[in-house]
Design a protein around this motif. Structure first.
Motif, short mmCIF file in Angstrom:
data_model
loop_
_atom_site.label_atom_id
_atom_site.label_comp_id
_atom_site.label_asym_id
_atom_site.label_seq_id
_atom_site.Cartn_x
_atom_site.Cartn_y
_atom_site.Cartn_z
N LYS A 167 0.80 -1.21 0.00
CA LYS A 167 0.00 0.00 0.00
C LYS A 167 0.84 1.27 0.00
O LYS A 167 0.31 2.36 0.00
CB LYS A 167 -0.94 0.00 1.21
CG LYS A 167 -2.10 -1.00 1.11
CD LYS A 167 -2.97 -0.94 2.35
CE LYS A 167 -4.11 -1.95 2.27
NZ LYS A 167 -5.09 -1.64 1.24
N THR A 168 2.15 1.14 0.08
CA THR A 168 3.00 2.32 0.07
C THR A 168 3.87 2.39 -1.18
O THR A 168 4.75 3.23 -1.27
CB THR A 168 3.91 2.33 1.32
OG1 THR A 168 4.79 1.20 1.26
CG2 THR A 168 3.10 2.28 2.59
N GLU A 169 3.60 1.54 -2.17
CA GLU A 169 4.44 1.48 -3.35
C GLU A 169 4.06 2.48 -4.43
O GLU A 169 4.75 2.64 -5.41
CB GLU A 169 4.42 0.06 -3.94
CG GLU A 169 5.14 -0.96 -3.08
CD GLU A 169 5.04 -2.36 -3.66
OE1 GLU A 169 4.21 -2.55 -4.57
OE2 GLU A 169 5.76 -3.24 -3.21
N ILE A 170 2.93 3.17 -4.29
CA ILE A 170 2.45 4.07 -5.32
C ILE A 170 3.25 5.37 -5.31
O ILE A 170 3.46 5.97 -4.27
CB ILE A 170 0.96 4.37 -5.12
CG1 ILE A 170 0.18 3.06 -5.17
CG2 ILE A 170 0.45 5.33 -6.17
CD1 ILE A 170 -1.27 3.22 -4.88
N GLU A 171 3.66 5.82 -6.49
CA GLU A 171 4.41 7.05 -6.60
C GLU A 171 3.46 8.24 -6.71
O GLU A 171 2.39 8.14 -7.32
CB GLU A 171 5.33 7.00 -7.81
CG GLU A 171 6.45 5.97 -7.70
CD GLU A 171 7.36 6.01 -8.91
OE1 GLU A 171 8.56 6.27 -8.71
OE2 GLU A 171 6.88 5.78 -10.01
N ALA A 172 3.89 9.36 -6.15
CA ALA A 172 3.07 10.58 -6.21
C ALA A 172 3.31 11.27 -7.55
O ALA A 172 3.91 12.35 -7.64
CB ALA A 172 3.43 11.50 -5.04
N LYS A 173 2.83 10.64 -8.61
CA LYS A 173 3.06 11.16 -9.95
C LYS A 173 1.76 11.31 -10.72
O LYS A 173 0.87 10.47 -10.65
CB LYS A 173 4.01 10.25 -10.73
CG LYS A 173 5.45 10.34 -10.28
CD LYS A 173 6.36 9.55 -11.21
CE LYS A 173 7.83 9.74 -10.82
NZ LYS A 173 8.74 9.00 -11.74
N LEU A 174 1.68 12.41 -11.45
CA LEU A 174 0.62 12.62 -12.44
C LEU A 174 1.22 12.29 -13.80
O LEU A 174 2.25 12.86 -14.18
CB LEU A 174 0.12 14.05 -12.39
CG LEU A 174 -0.86 14.48 -13.49
CD1 LEU A 174 -2.17 13.69 -13.40
CD2 LEU A 174 -1.13 15.98 -13.41
N ILE A 175 0.60 11.37 -14.53
CA ILE A 175 1.20 10.84 -15.75
C ILE A 175 0.28 11.06 -16.95
O ILE A 175 -0.92 10.79 -16.88
CB ILE A 175 1.47 9.32 -15.60
CG1 ILE A 175 2.34 9.06 -14.37
CG2 ILE A 175 2.13 8.76 -16.86
CD1 ILE A 175 2.36 7.61 -13.94
N ALA A 176 0.86 11.56 -18.03
CA ALA A 176 0.15 11.64 -19.30
C ALA A 176 0.27 10.28 -19.98
O ALA A 176 1.37 9.83 -20.28
CB ALA A 176 0.74 12.74 -20.17
N VAL A 177 -0.85 9.61 -20.17
CA VAL A 177 -0.84 8.22 -20.64
C VAL A 177 -0.18 8.08 -22.02
O VAL A 177 0.64 7.18 -22.24
CB VAL A 177 -2.28 7.65 -20.66
CG1 VAL A 177 -2.30 6.25 -21.29
CG2 VAL A 177 -2.84 7.60 -19.24
#
Length: 214
Positions: A76-86
């Motif tokens: 549950k802590t592996e997600i990066e705080a990133k906004l990504i353009a697909v």
């Protein structure tokens, strides 16, 4: 009917029940041994060895359960705080300071940019709102305070419009705070919340991050 709120409660009650049954079993075996002239010392030694194996197995199962819970928390802590353009796979980190210029250099020119040039009477930083197709980014000073995604062209961490909410539940924990329109989740390394709105099929139709720098 007894309801268990956690694994430890069940384990302790089951252990107590098992000990009671073992006591009754020892008593019965002692009577059988006396009546049949069986060596009690050898019988008890054998039974103690069997019990040791049983309890060792139970302890192993409990340890494996604890390891499983720990791995789930790590997951549950592996997600990066990133906004990504697909489409381009370009991204920005919304957990750190960032400028409008940095955002536009990664994502290109937005459809509109709205700006407040001066801080307000309460000392809040001037805000900037950048709008792309399916995306709105709100900055306060050099921090992103809110992101809203409304189509499949953008991802926040691992999540995008069209995902099942069950996917989010495997990665994030629900926040205690409630909202009438959105489901709220805690996001690793941020003080704000991750929010999403779903349809009747449990599919995400809107998602975002709110108050990331507070």
């Amino acid at each position: 009917m007894i309801k268990f709120t956690n694994f430890n409660q069940f384990y302790e009650l089951f252990s107590l029940f098992l000990l009671m049954q073992i006591g009754n079993f020892f008593h019965s075996l002692t009577l059988v041994a006396i009546l049949n002239n069986i060596n009690l010392k050898k019988m008890r030694t054998l039974l103690l060895f069997v019990l040791f194996l049983i309890f060792s197995s139970c302890r192993k199962e409990k340890t494996e359960d604890i390891i499983s819970v720990s791995e789930n928390l790590i997951k549950k802590t592996e997600i990066e705080a990133k906004l990504i353009a697909v489409k381009s796979n370009k991204s920005i980190d919304f957990s750190n300071q960032i400028t409008t210029q940095k955002i536009t250099s990664e994502f290109g020119k937005p459809i509109t940019i709205e700006k407040e040039n001066l801080s307000d009477l309460y000392g809040a930083e001037p805000w900037t709102i950048l709008k792309y197709n399916g995306l709105e980014i709100v900055l306060e000073g050099d921090f992103i305070s809110e992101i809203t995604v409304s189509n499949e062209d953008w991802k926040i961490g691992d999540f995008k419009v069209g995902d099942k909410e069950s996917k989010i539940l495997t990665k994030l924990e629900r926040a205690e705070k409630k909202d009438s329109d959105y489901n709220l989740y805690l996001f690793p390394k941020l003080d704000g919340v991750f929010f999403c709105k779903t349809n009747k099929q449990d599919e995400v139709i809107k998602l975002g991050i709110s108050n990331t720098n507070f």
